[in-house]
Scaffold this active site. Structure first.
Site, PDB file in Angstrom:
ATOM      1  N   ARG A 237     -21.345  46.785   8.140  1.00  0.00           N
ATOM      2  CA  ARG A 237     -22.786  46.992   8.112  1.00  0.00           C
ATOM      3  C   ARG A 237     -23.159  47.411   6.689  1.00  0.00           C
ATOM      4  O   ARG A 237     -22.502  48.250   6.068  1.00  0.00           O
ATOM      5  CB  ARG A 237     -23.212  48.062   9.115  1.00  0.00           C
ATOM      6  CG  ARG A 237     -23.236  47.548  10.577  1.00  0.00           C
ATOM      7  CD  ARG A 237     -24.350  46.554  10.772  1.00  0.00           C
ATOM      8  NE  ARG A 237     -24.491  46.096  12.157  1.00  0.00           N
ATOM      9  CZ  ARG A 237     -23.902  45.012  12.642  1.00  0.00           C
ATOM     10  NH1 ARG A 237     -23.085  44.294  11.858  1.00  0.00           N
ATOM     11  NH2 ARG A 237     -24.118  44.633  13.899  1.00  0.00           N
ATOM     12  N   GLU A 266     -31.857  43.544   5.579  1.00  0.00           N
ATOM     13  CA  GLU A 266     -31.631  42.110   5.771  1.00  0.00           C
ATOM     14  C   GLU A 266     -32.895  41.468   6.323  1.00  0.00           C
ATOM     15  O   GLU A 266     -33.581  42.057   7.124  1.00  0.00           O
ATOM     16  CB  GLU A 266     -30.451  41.886   6.732  1.00  0.00           C
ATOM     17  CG  GLU A 266     -29.136  42.380   6.184  1.00  0.00           C
ATOM     18  CD  GLU A 266     -27.977  42.192   7.154  1.00  0.00           C
ATOM     19  OE1 GLU A 266     -28.137  41.523   8.188  1.00  0.00           O
ATOM     20  OE2 GLU A 266     -26.899  42.734   6.863  1.00  0.00           O
ATOM     21  N   HIS A 285     -25.074  37.215   6.238  1.00  0.00           N
ATOM     22  CA  HIS A 285     -24.648  37.766   7.530  1.00  0.00           C
ATOM     23  C   HIS A 285     -24.158  36.658   8.464  1.00  0.00           C
ATOM     24  O   HIS A 285     -24.674  36.467   9.567  1.00  0.00           O
ATOM     25  CB  HIS A 285     -25.775  38.563   8.179  1.00  0.00           C
ATOM     26  CG  HIS A 285     -25.283  39.561   9.187  1.00  0.00           C
ATOM     27  ND1 HIS A 285     -25.897  40.759   9.412  1.00  0.00           N
ATOM     28  CD2 HIS A 285     -24.221  39.534  10.014  1.00  0.00           C
ATOM     29  CE1 HIS A 285     -25.253  41.425  10.369  1.00  0.00           C
ATOM     30  NE2 HIS A 285     -24.222  40.704  10.734  1.00  0.00           N
TER      31      HIS A 285
HETATM   32  C1  8YV Z   1     -24.282  39.099  14.030  1.00  0.00           C
HETATM   33  C2  8YV Z   1     -22.772  41.013  13.906  1.00  0.00           C
HETATM   34  O1  8YV Z   1     -25.179  40.114  13.750  1.00  0.00           O
HETATM   35  O2  8YV Z   1     -21.757  40.960  16.008  1.00  0.00           O
HETATM   36  C3  8YV Z   1     -22.263  41.672  15.121  1.00  0.00           C
HETATM   37  O3  8YV Z   1     -22.358  42.926  15.167  1.00  0.00           O
HETATM   38  O4  8YV Z   1     -23.156  41.664  12.987  1.00  0.00           O
HETATM   39  C4  8YV Z   1     -22.839  39.542  13.791  1.00  0.00           C
HETATM   40  O5  8YV Z   1     -21.971  38.964  14.623  1.00  0.00           O
HETATM   41  C5  8YV Z   1     -24.531  38.789  15.446  1.00  0.00           C
HETATM   42  O6  8YV Z   1     -23.568  37.928  15.846  1.00  0.00           O
HETATM   43  C6  8YV Z   1     -25.914  38.147  15.578  1.00  0.00           C
HETATM   44  O7  8YV Z   1     -26.071  37.622  16.855  1.00  0.00           O
END
Ligand code: 8YV
Length: 325
Positions: A237, A266, A285
């Protein structure tokens, strides 16, 4: 009468059909300022929520008197007020197991692309500057046999240790709340404190969730302890790193480079210096963003919600142990 649920992500047709077999679905592609009024209004009757992103906090929960279960299509759930859900008896579920390998692959992609300057050199060649053998001004750094430091030895950290040690002969250092002997025997890994991880890693890879304890864990003082030829990788994160301090460290040469997939805010602003610094690879991301994995995450989240609202066994539940009391 089927329970009402709100879906705030686009699902493949077969998964949407599975959801609609059990529920009356109010669908939003994603949560935006424009559709927020309609989303907040739909909360009045919603017994379930499924999607990813957005801030599901007390203010939202107060508008959802019938809410019984929330199913996020993600492994991270820092954008959800889980304590407030637990107080209200709302089951919170995530998708912890289905994206591990894909995210670990993304970390290796960032290690290799940042160390070997893949994006920069590919764009240089594409621009017509390739007139002969490439000069040392475009050389990168080796990855094999270099030391990888893993901050957060969870499922993704373990998968990363496997790739780095078995695939690239990289000695593994790691830091977490506690040591994991299984990792040490299998992947030539050594548990160490954060300062050692910072000072001895050639590639420092952050695989931590965002919590009050991890917020800005890596700031100016920590970056100064890293090697000048070290590369920082973050697929956990963004706010685990003090981004302003990172930019200064990258500009000052305190560290060699950074491979990033997550940011303090973001989407990352187009005018962010992180997009302009030559020693940064900045991805939007996409850690888990493969067709296969995002389908599996969505299927897992749909099954979680169906189980929670129609079955008796919570799966992949973040707070079942609390609710079970
Ligand atoms: C994407 C993530 O935000 O799974 C998570 O925590 O940060 C990433 O995989 C997510 O998949 C968005 O759908």
């Amino acid at each position: 009468m089927k329970p009402s649920v709100i879906l705030y992500k686009i699902l493949p047709d077969d998964l949407l059909a599975r959801l609609e077999q059990h529920f009356t679905v109010t669908q939003f592609n994603r949560l935006t300022a424009e559709n927020r009024p309609a989303f907040l209004q739909a909360l009045e009757h919603a017994e379930g929520l499924i999607g990813s992103g957005g801030q599901i906090d007390k203010a939202v929960l107060d508008l959802a008197p019938k809410l019984r279960a929330v199913s996020t299509i993600s492994v991270g759930y820092d954008n959800f007020d889980v304590n407030a859900m637990t107080e209200r008896g709302i089951v919170m579920m995530h998708t912890p197991t289905v994206l591990t390998e894909t995210v670990a692959d993304t970390v290796m992609a960032l290690i290799l692309s940042t160390a070997r300057r893949v994006v920069e050199v590919a764009n240089w060649a594409k621009s017509g500057q390739w007139k002969g053998s490439v000069g040392s001004d475009l050389f990168g750094l080796d990855v094999h046999h270099k030391t990888i430091g893993i901050l957060g030895m969870g499922r993704i950290g373990l998968a990363l240790a496997q790739r780095a040690n078995l695939g690239f002969n990289m000695p593994v250092l790691y830091n977490d709340r506690q040591a994991n002997p299984a990792v040490e025997s299998r992947f030539n890994a050594r548990f160490c404190d954060l300062d050692t991880l910072l000072s001895e890693s050639d590639f420092l890879c952050i695989s931590l969730p965002l919590t009050p304890q991890t917020h800005h864990l890596i700031g100016k003082d920590q970056l100064k302890k890293m090697k000048p030829n070290a590369i920082l990788i973050n697929t956990g994160r963004g706010p685990v790193i003090d981004e302003a301090a990172l930019i200064e460290a990258l500009k000052a040469g305190t560290i060699h480079g950074a491979g990033l997939d997550v940011y303090e805010k973001e989407p990352l602003a187009p005018d962010s210096e992180l997009f302009r610094l030559p020693n940064v690879v900045a991805l939007p991301h996409i850690g888990s963003a493969t067709h296969e994995t995002r389908y599996n995450m969505s299927a897992c989240a749909v099954d979680n919600l169906i189980t929670a609202l129609t079955g008796t066994v919570e799966v992949n539940c973040v707070n079942a142990q609390v609710l079970a009391k």
